[in-house]
Design a protein around this motif. Sequence first.
Motif, PDB file in Angstrom:
ATOM      1  N   SER A 172      -5.841   1.739   2.414  1.00 39.37           N
ATOM      2  CA  SER A 172      -5.774   1.344   1.009  1.00 39.37           C
ATOM      3  C   SER A 172      -6.165   2.537   0.149  1.00 39.37           C
ATOM      4  N   SER A 204       1.681   5.132   1.174  1.00 44.23           N
ATOM      5  CA  SER A 204       1.406   5.951   2.349  1.00 44.23           C
ATOM      6  C   SER A 204       0.520   7.115   1.925  1.00 44.23           C
ATOM      7  N   GLY A 216     -12.228  -1.957   5.405  1.00 42.44           N
ATOM      8  CA  GLY A 216     -11.153  -1.285   6.132  1.00 42.44           C
ATOM      9  C   GLY A 216     -10.922   0.079   5.535  1.00 42.44           C
ATOM     10  N   LYS A 233       0.831  -1.207   0.000  1.00 43.07           N
ATOM     11  CA  LYS A 233       0.000   0.000   0.000  1.00 43.07           C
ATOM     12  C   LYS A 233       0.860   1.249   0.000  1.00 43.07           C
ATOM     13  N   ARG A 240       5.787   3.027  10.137  1.00 42.55           N
ATOM     14  CA  ARG A 240       5.485   1.904  11.022  1.00 42.55           C
ATOM     15  C   ARG A 240       3.997   1.778  11.274  1.00 42.55           C
ATOM     16  N   TYR A 241       3.243   2.772  10.835  1.00 41.19           N
ATOM     17  CA  TYR A 241       1.826   2.819  11.161  1.00 41.19           C
ATOM     18  C   TYR A 241       1.003   2.059  10.126  1.00 41.19           C
ATOM     19  N   PRO A 242      -0.207   1.612  10.509  1.00 40.16           N
ATOM     20  CA  PRO A 242      -1.063   0.939   9.512  1.00 40.16           C
ATOM     21  C   PRO A 242      -1.439   1.923   8.409  1.00 40.16           C
ATOM     22  N   LYS A 243      -1.433   1.458   7.174  1.00 35.69           N
ATOM     23  CA  LYS A 243      -1.718   2.346   6.042  1.00 35.69           C
ATOM     24  C   LYS A 243      -3.120   2.106   5.506  1.00 35.69           C
ATOM     25  N   ILE A 245      -4.898   6.354  10.825  1.00 31.02           N
ATOM     26  CA  ILE A 245      -5.777   5.341  10.240  1.00 31.02           C
ATOM     27  C   ILE A 245      -7.259   5.583  10.559  1.00 31.02           C
TER      28      ILE A 245
END
Lengths: 214, 214
Positions: free
Chosen positions: B8, A8, B86, A6, B3-6, A48
Motif C-alpha cells: 500500500s 505498483s 501490512g 493499489k 501478478r505479485y502482491p503490492k 513485498i
Amino acid sequence: MSRYPKPSVTVDIVVFSIFDDHLKVLLIKRGRPPFEGRWALPGGFVEIDESLETAARRELAEETGLRITTLEQVHTFGDPGRDPRGRTISVVYCGLVQADQVSPKAASDAATVSWFSAFRPPALAFDHQQIIRCAIERLRQKLEWTTVGYELLPRRFTLAQFQRVYEIILQKPVDKRRFRRKILAQGELVEGGRARVPGSNRATKHYSFRRPHA
Amino acid sequence: MSRYPKPSVTVDIVVFSIFDDHLKVLLIKRGRPPFEGRWALPGGFVEIDESLETAARRELAEETGLRITTLEQVHTFGDPGRDPRGRTISVVYCGLVQADQVSPKAASDAATVSWFSAFRPPALAFDHQQIIRCAIERLRQKLEWTTVGYELLPRRFTLAQFQRVYEIILQKPVDKRRFRRKILAQGELVEGGRARVPGSNRATKHYSFRRPHA
C-alpha cells in the motif's frame, strides 16, 4: 489491508561516474515492453518483503552486475500516467562510482548496459530524463553542504582533480582559492606526499580522504 | 499489471511552525486502529488517480483543515514491518507555516489536532518519530544551501528575528556577523524601514522577502 486498487512500486537507480571529463550515467537498453529497445535507468519492482534500499541494490546487481555500497534515496516519482502499464510509483536511488573500478555488464533483464552523458542522454523510457535531472540537481545541492567526491576520485588525488569534479558536476568554473579554502576547512582530507607534475619540474601535493577508502 | 502482491502507498505530512521560541510539529490523535489514541502525523492512502503531492495536500486538509501552498517531498519510508496492517510505503512531505495565520482543527478522520515540540514529541504511532527526525535533518541541510524562513517569518521582520529562526532549527547559537553577511549576500531581502525597539530609544531595520509574501 485496503479495499482500494493499489499502485505498483518500483525502484530506479541513477549511477553517476566521472570520466573523459564528463558526468556519466549508467543506462540499460530495455529488453522487453514497454519501451522495448529504449535506454532506461536500471530498476524494477519492489518485492513485498524487502526494504526499498535492498530492492535498489538487488535490481542494480541483476541488471548491470554492479554492487554499490552506498546508495542514497533521491526522490519518489508518482505522477499518474508515468507508466503505460498502470499506476506506478518509483522510489529513486543514486550512487557514485569510479568507472575504472567497475565493469557493468548486461544481466538477465537488460539487453545492453552502457555509460552516457548525464547532461545529454539519449531518448529515454518513462520519465527517466526528468529523474536524471532531479538526481543531478540533488548532487549539486549536496556540494553546498557536504563533501562530494569520495566515491568519484582515486585513492590519492590533487586539489586540482578534486576541483575539476565540482566543475564537471556544476557545469561552471569554480574559484580556485575559495574552493581550496572551503574543502580544506571541512577537515576531511589528509595530505599524502607530493608527486611530480608530468612534463614539469613542479611537484604537487596529493591528498586522500580521512575515511578508509573502499 | 503485476501478478505479485503490492504494497500500500500512503503520504504523511510534517508541518513545522515556530512559536513560543520552539520548533513545533502538527500532530493528530488517531481516532481508529492501529495505534488508536496515539499521536501521529497527518496522512493517509494515496488514491489511484491522484499525484503524490495532491494526496498530501488532500490528507492534510481532511485531517487538520490546513491548506498549504508549498509542500516539499522529504523522503520515502518503506521498511517491511513499519505498519502492522501490512506492507506500507509512505512518501513524506514537509510544509512550513506561521502558526498565528492558521487554525488547525480536527476533521473527519482525526479525533484531535495539536502542536507539539518537534524535538520532544509524545509517543507516536508507526515510525513517525523517525520521520520527524528525518524532516528536521532535511530542514537543517536546506539552511546550508538556500534561504529558509520565508514561510516562518511575519511579512516584516528584523535580522535578529531571522537569526533566531535559524538558531531554533539548528538548536545552537549562530554567529551574528557571519549570519548577516550570508543572508544579505543571497539578495533575497529588501529593507522595509525602521521601527523603534520596544522599551528603548534604538530603531531597528526591518526587512521583507523580495518574493510576494502569501
